[in-house]
Design an enzyme around this catalytic site. Structure first.
Site, PDB file in Angstrom:
ATOM      1  N   ASN A  84     -12.509  -2.613  10.560  1.00 51.49           N
ATOM      2  CA  ASN A  84     -13.714  -2.670   9.734  1.00 51.49           C
ATOM      3  C   ASN A  84     -14.799  -3.439  10.469  1.00 51.49           C
ATOM      4  O   ASN A  84     -14.517  -4.486  11.074  1.00 51.49           O
ATOM      5  CB  ASN A  84     -13.413  -3.360   8.404  1.00 51.49           C
ATOM      6  CG  ASN A  84     -12.379  -2.600   7.592  1.00 51.49           C
ATOM      7  OD1 ASN A  84     -12.606  -1.465   7.192  1.00 51.49           O
ATOM      8  ND2 ASN A  84     -11.228  -3.203   7.367  1.00 51.49           N
TER       9      ASN A  84
ATOM     10  N   ASP B 266       0.866  -1.176   0.000  1.00 50.80           N
ATOM     11  CA  ASP B 266       0.000   0.000   0.000  1.00 50.80           C
ATOM     12  C   ASP B 266       0.905   1.229   0.000  1.00 50.80           C
ATOM     13  O   ASP B 266       1.399   1.630   1.049  1.00 50.80           O
ATOM     14  CB  ASP B 266      -0.921  -0.007   1.222  1.00 50.80           C
ATOM     15  CG  ASP B 266      -1.877   1.169   1.191  1.00 50.80           C
ATOM     16  OD1 ASP B 266      -2.670   1.263   0.242  1.00 50.80           O
ATOM     17  OD2 ASP B 266      -1.796   2.001   2.115  1.00 50.80           O
TER      18      ASP B 266
ATOM     19  N   ARG C 296     -19.888  -0.986   5.581  1.00 51.85           N
ATOM     20  CA  ARG C 296     -18.655  -1.345   6.293  1.00 51.85           C
ATOM     21  C   ARG C 296     -18.123  -0.083   6.947  1.00 51.85           C
ATOM     22  O   ARG C 296     -17.707   0.849   6.256  1.00 51.85           O
ATOM     23  CB  ARG C 296     -17.614  -1.910   5.318  1.00 51.85           C
ATOM     24  CG  ARG C 296     -16.254  -2.212   5.962  1.00 51.85           C
ATOM     25  CD  ARG C 296     -15.273  -2.749   4.936  1.00 51.85           C
ATOM     26  NE  ARG C 296     -14.960  -1.786   3.898  1.00 51.85           N
ATOM     27  CZ  ARG C 296     -13.767  -1.198   3.743  1.00 51.85           C
ATOM     28  NH1 ARG C 296     -12.778  -1.470   4.564  1.00 51.85           N
ATOM     29  NH2 ARG C 296     -13.567  -0.337   2.754  1.00 51.85           N
TER      30      ARG C 296
ATOM     31  N   THR D 202      -6.555  -8.683   7.636  1.00 51.17           N
ATOM     32  CA  THR D 202      -7.005  -9.986   8.115  1.00 51.17           C
ATOM     33  C   THR D 202      -8.233 -10.427   7.335  1.00 51.17           C
ATOM     34  O   THR D 202      -8.939  -9.598   6.756  1.00 51.17           O
ATOM     35  CB  THR D 202      -7.396  -9.926   9.602  1.00 51.17           C
ATOM     36  OG1 THR D 202      -8.583  -9.115   9.739  1.00 51.17           O
ATOM     37  CG2 THR D 202      -6.274  -9.366  10.447  1.00 51.17           C
TER      38      THR D 202
ATOM     39  N   GLU E  70       1.193  -4.108   3.722  1.00 48.71           N
ATOM     40  CA  GLU E  70      -0.060  -4.068   4.482  1.00 48.71           C
ATOM     41  C   GLU E  70      -0.687  -5.454   4.483  1.00 48.71           C
ATOM     42  O   GLU E  70      -0.677  -6.153   3.461  1.00 48.71           O
ATOM     43  CB  GLU E  70      -1.032  -3.052   3.877  1.00 48.71           C
ATOM     44  CG  GLU E  70      -2.376  -3.007   4.594  1.00 48.71           C
ATOM     45  CD  GLU E  70      -3.164  -1.738   4.322  1.00 48.71           C
ATOM     46  OE1 GLU E  70      -2.556  -0.772   3.794  1.00 48.71           O
ATOM     47  OE2 GLU E  70      -4.361  -1.692   4.633  1.00 48.71           O
TER      48      GLU E  70
ATOM     49  N   HIS F 293      -6.245   0.108  10.521  1.00 50.07           N
ATOM     50  CA  HIS F 293      -7.662   0.376  10.331  1.00 50.07           C
ATOM     51  C   HIS F 293      -8.510  -0.815  10.772  1.00 50.07           C
ATOM     52  O   HIS F 293      -8.092  -1.966  10.612  1.00 50.07           O
ATOM     53  CB  HIS F 293      -7.949   0.696   8.862  1.00 50.07           C
ATOM     54  CG  HIS F 293      -7.171   1.868   8.343  1.00 50.07           C
ATOM     55  ND1 HIS F 293      -7.120   2.202   7.012  1.00 50.07           N
ATOM     56  CD2 HIS F 293      -6.408   2.791   8.982  1.00 50.07           C
ATOM     57  CE1 HIS F 293      -6.350   3.283   6.850  1.00 50.07           C
ATOM     58  NE2 HIS F 293      -5.909   3.648   8.032  1.00 50.07           N
TER      59      HIS F 293
ATOM     60  N   HIS G 238     -15.407   1.907   8.321  1.00 46.67           N
ATOM     61  CA  HIS G 238     -13.958   1.875   8.170  1.00 46.67           C
ATOM     62  C   HIS G 238     -13.375   2.833   9.205  1.00 46.67           C
ATOM     63  O   HIS G 238     -13.554   4.049   9.114  1.00 46.67           O
ATOM     64  CB  HIS G 238     -13.613   2.318   6.741  1.00 46.67           C
ATOM     65  CG  HIS G 238     -12.171   2.204   6.394  1.00 46.67           C
ATOM     66  ND1 HIS G 238     -11.466   3.205   5.773  1.00 46.67           N
ATOM     67  CD2 HIS G 238     -11.291   1.191   6.569  1.00 46.67           C
ATOM     68  CE1 HIS G 238     -10.228   2.829   5.562  1.00 46.67           C
ATOM     69  NE2 HIS G 238     -10.083   1.615   6.045  1.00 46.67           N
TER      70      HIS G 238
END
Length: 502
Positions: free
Chosen positions: A159, A95, A243, A103, A100, A157, A245
């Protein structure tokens, strides 16, 4: 009724090349991932090639507030770098200037802790594999942190699956008090300040990321970062799902911190979805307060609320905890998967708040900033060092070093919620309770027939005139319960496609 809070974590790791006079982080990240793939058995050995990422549903300029953003500051999707999918259902890619790992989708916060640790293990194996691709005097080193100490930050991050019918404004109002104050148990800790003030104005703060937030709500993730991100990529049926984020969290090494970060947030989102009454906690200036809370290791700062009250971060968290307890008593905790996981979130949430009030240092090994501060304080006293001494900055980086022989964190006694057997299995096996199971099993069995993959579909080449896309628009489907018998009954991807179509 709240949807199951299917959740995941995307971690951008810091990277350096030891022994190289100059190193390009993008090239180093590509080398790191390619080394891992070659070690698994890559194309040069005549074995199945890595499965690429399908960018068809990437739309980082779509805003959850109901519009599409255009212009030079719109987040870009770089499709030219290394980007692959693993048999555990995760995505491993470059990224911009970082490796990055995202999961796979997990059915509950405890499972996510296992896969977060598995992600770290994959990066360790990638570091070891990349040595074969480098000169003998060079080494790629990866750090699980969020800033380089020079004013640059990279994210960790989260989610969460949510119901599309929930108005986004209600989500924003509900989560901001939590995101500003949860750093008292989710902060990874940092020596000094990197933005908005003198470097040594504050010698140590709770969060790695708090310095870098400049807006309450917005689409950006790298500039003018917002406390609530509005990126609207559901990676699922857009008519049914959202989602959320979340970009405001730190990358944690303490498993308890990761569990509480995800568990408390998932619980709050379930309450928002169920329209359960939340405490009135509107903050007067969230952007200022997220930094003030981070820079208050004594935990005595009083956050200003719009109604004129002033409350400490712990008091705000107690309000959220008490309301969550009431929600659990009245409506249960099914949204967090197994009820025992939700019970454990509440039990640990209560205990961590009580301990923060009594003696935060008792949370060493559970909360990263406490763990780090305790070690640094002891070392500073023993060596009679000022906070600006470079040795403390080096120790800060060493805490996050993922090399087992160099990691400061690895040498410290910490509480585990997982074990090595679970983590090693999760490096290769997908979680059984989400659509990641179907993705992971298909990749393991028929990877050479999967042309591309992403979160909500797999594209197969079964030798027919056209490629066959298998949609996976519901993250709660495609689980082991839904698909294991079907997958076991098929000897080939063609047979699978035929049975799915029948």
């Amino acid at each position: 009724m709240a949807l199951p809070k299917v959740c995941g974590i995307e971690t951008e790791y810091g990277i350096a090349v030891r022994g190289a006079a100059e190193a390009n982080p993008m090239s180093a990240s590509s080398l790191l991932i390619n080394g891992y793939l070659l070690a698994l058995g890559g194309a040069d050995r005549g074995e199945p090639r890595p499965v690429g990422w399908d960018f068809e549903d990437e739309s980082p300029n779509r805003d959850a507030r109901g519009f599409t953003v255009e212009g030079p500051n719109v987040p870009e999707v770089d499709i030219h770098l290394v980007n692959t999918v693993l048999t555990n259902g995760a995505r491993f890619y470059v990224d911009h200037a970082h490796p990055e790992l995202s999961t796979p989708e997990c059915p509950d916060p405890l499972t996510l802790v296992v896969y977060d640790r598995a992600g770290d293990e994959i990066l360790r194996r990638a570091m070891a594999s990349s040595r074969a691709l480098l000169p003998p005097d060079q080494e790629i080193v990866v750090y699980k942190n969020n800033s380089d100490g020079k004013g640059n930050s990279y994210g960790c991050h989260e989610n969460y699956l949510m119901d599309r019918a929930v108005p986004f404004g209600r989500i924003v109002r509900g989560v901001i008090p939590h995101f500003v104050t949860r750093q008292i148990f989710t902060g990874a800790g940092k020596v000094g300040v990197e933005a908005h003030g003198d470097r040594w104005e504050v010698p140590f703060q709770l969060s790695q990321r708090a310095d870098f937030f400049e807006e309450e709500v917005g689409l950006e993730t790298t500039l003018k970062r917002p406390i609530v991100n509005t990126r609207d990529e559901p990676h699922a049926d857009p008519q049914r799902f959202r989602r959320l984020h979340v970009i405001v969290g730190d990358a944690n090494l303490c498993e308890v911190a990761t569990f509480l970060k995800v568990g408390t947030t998932a619980l709050l989102l379930a309450m928002i979805e169920d329209e359960f009454p939340l405490p009135e906690l509107d903050l007067e200036n969230p952007v200022e307060e997220i930094r003030r809370v981070s820079r208050d290791v004594e935990l005595g700062h009083l956050v200003r609320l719009k109604d004129g009250r002033r409350m400490s971060a712990i008091e705000i968290q107690w309000e959220l905890y008490e309301r969550s307890r009431k929600y659990a008593d009245e409506q249960g905790l099914a949204a967090l998967g197994d009820e025992t996981v939700g019970d454990e979130v509440l039990r640990r949430w209560e205990r961590v708040l009580s301990t923060l009030e009594a003696d935060p240092f008792e949370l060493a090994g559970q909360v990263d900033w406490v763990t780090k501060l305790r070690v640094f304080d002891a070392y500073r006293s023993r060596e009679d060092l000022d906070w600006s001494d470079p040795k403390l900055g080096a120790m800060d980086l060493q805490y996050h070093d993922l090399r087992p022989e160099r990691s400061l964190f690895a040498r410290l006694p910490t509480e585990r919620l997982t074990d090595d057997q679970q983590v090693n299995a999760a490096v290769e096996e997908p979680p059984r309770g989400t659509r990641a199971f179907f993705r992971g099993v298909c990749l393991r069995r028929w990877g050479s027939s999967v042309v591309a993959a992403n979160w909500d579909s797999l594209v197969f080449d079964i030798g027919a005139e056209t490629l066959r896309r298998v949609p996976m628009m519901d993250p709660t489907k495609g689980t082991a319960d839904h698909t294991e018998a079907l997958l076991d009954s098929c000897d080939s991807p063609r047979e699978l496609i035929e049975k799915l179509a029948s």
